[in-house]
Write an enzyme that holds these catalytic residues in place. Structure first.
Site, mmCIF file in Angstrom:
data_model
loop_
_atom_site.group_PDB
_atom_site.id
_atom_site.type_symbol
_atom_site.label_atom_id
_atom_site.label_comp_id
_atom_site.label_asym_id
_atom_site.label_seq_id
_atom_site.Cartn_x
_atom_site.Cartn_y
_atom_site.Cartn_z
ATOM 1 N N THR A 214 0.840 -1.183 0.000
ATOM 2 C CA THR A 214 0.000 0.000 0.000
ATOM 3 C C THR A 214 0.886 1.248 0.000
ATOM 4 O OG1 THR A 214 -1.572 -1.241 1.301
ATOM 5 C CG2 THR A 214 -1.858 1.146 1.271
ATOM 6 N N ARG B 160 -11.470 -10.618 -1.804
ATOM 7 C CA ARG B 160 -11.210 -9.950 -0.513
ATOM 8 C C ARG B 160 -10.836 -8.485 -0.719
ATOM 9 N NH1 ARG B 160 -6.679 -7.057 1.821
ATOM 10 N NH2 ARG B 160 -6.981 -7.106 4.085
ATOM 11 N N ASP C 94 -8.909 -2.328 3.820
ATOM 12 C CA ASP C 94 -9.383 -1.019 4.286
ATOM 13 C C ASP C 94 -9.228 0.079 3.245
ATOM 14 O OD1 ASP C 94 -6.491 0.482 5.585
ATOM 15 O OD2 ASP C 94 -6.553 -1.579 4.842
ATOM 16 N N GLY D 112 -1.867 -1.482 6.735
ATOM 17 C CA GLY D 112 -1.808 -2.493 7.785
ATOM 18 C C GLY D 112 -2.758 -3.621 7.486
ATOM 19 N N GLY E 298 -5.944 -4.951 6.970
ATOM 20 C CA GLY E 298 -7.193 -4.284 6.644
ATOM 21 C C GLY E 298 -8.373 -4.708 7.493
#
Lengths: 133, 174
Positions: free
Chosen positions: A1, A29, A32, A53, A55
């Site tokens: 990310t 899937r 966040d 992190g 999610g």
């Protein structure tokens, strides 16, 4: 990310986040990142936040909006609000990761609770900083 | 107001002990590029929305970070990406999820913010929206990265999935 948050000359805030998700992920899937208020959020009255992190835990804790709420409803400042979420609330539900945040005065906070963090910041009042943990 | 920008390159990517001097320098170079390109927009009185988009585009174009070109492999050997962008002035936002083949997902998220009445578009529908707005699609080879492929090979075919960091719970607060 990857992510970025910024405060411009007019005090307008913005946040942007982009991710490739998780290696070997299945079942469509989603973490966040694309969920406003969880992995990415901006509100001129409080802050702009970009998260990274696990999610699933960020979704349970609604992390980005949580930081904004602590500032808006409990009058915490940016540093207090971001530390409350990343050092206390997230670990309480076994969540790990970090975030970057900026408020409309240009203050920056970048707490994390796990290894492998890549960060950078630059303001009109401070030196440029690039750091790897 | 003081102009400010902060960026992150995610959590993890390299396992402990894998960070060589050369790799560290490579990471620092891209982080600095992303930072400076976003900051330059702010310095020229540009908007924070333009600045964060530009900074993320620089990192999406690098194979070093788990986004855009450097995205990890899914269980079916594809690259499924998500992105979101939001402006604090009016709470306008745009996000995309489960998209493949798009070079810069953050630019597509910005297009959703500006050219649709929606906030989150996902999967095939998001890609149809991209095609409608003239996005070109990259072939899978563009997203191929040997290191990412190795990461995937280690857990391919299992029920395991891996975030970009080894989650260790003993307090790594910073």
């Amino acid at each position: 990310t990857v992510g970025a948050v910024a405060c411009d000359r007019n005090g307008n805030l913005a946040a942007a986040t982009s991710t490739g998700g998780m290696t070997n992920k299945n079942w469509g899937r989603i973490g966040d990142t694309p969920i406003i208020g969880v992995g990415n959020y901006a509100n001129n009255n409080t802050c702009a936040v970009s998260c990274t992190g696990s999610g699933e835990f960020f979704m349970k804790a609604v992390v980005a909006y949580d930081v904004s709420c602590l500032m808006e409803y409990k009058n915490l400042n940016l540093k207090e609000a971001t530390r409350e979420v990343i050092f206390k609330r997230l670990p309480k539900i076994k969540g790990d990761g970090g975030l970057i945040a900026v408020d409309s005065r240009g203050n920056i906070s970048m707490p994390f609770n796990t290894e492998g963090m890549y960060r950078g910041m630059k303001t009109s009042k401070t030196e440029t900083m690039v750091a790897i943990y | 107001s003081r102009i400010s920008i902060a960026i992150h390159g995610g959590a993890g990517t390299l396992l402990k002990g894998e960070m060589t001097k050369e790799k560290e320098q490579a990471y620092r170079t891209v982080l600095r590029q992303a930072l400076e390109s976003g900051y330059e927009i702010l310095e020229k009185k540009g908007s924070s929305l333009d600045a964060v988009e530009q900074a993320v585009v620089i990192m999406e174009d690098s194979p070093l970070f788990n986004a855009g070109k450097g995205s990890v492999f899914t269980a079916s050997g594809k690259h499924e990406m998500d992105a979101a962008i939001m402006e604090g002035k009016n709470l306008n936002a745009g996000a995309v999820s489960l998209i493949t083949g798009i070079k810069n997902p953050i630019v597509l998220a910005r297009t959703v913010l500006e050219k649709s009445d929606h906030i989150l578009l996902a999967g095939q529908g998001a890609m149809d929206f991209a095609r409608l707005h003239g996005f070109d699609f990259k072939k899978p080879e563009y997203f191929y990265d040997e290191y990412r492929h190795e990461q995937w090979n280690k857990i391919k075919g299992t029920e395991n999935f891996q975030l970009d960091h080894t989650s260790s719970k003993d307090d790594k607060f910073g």
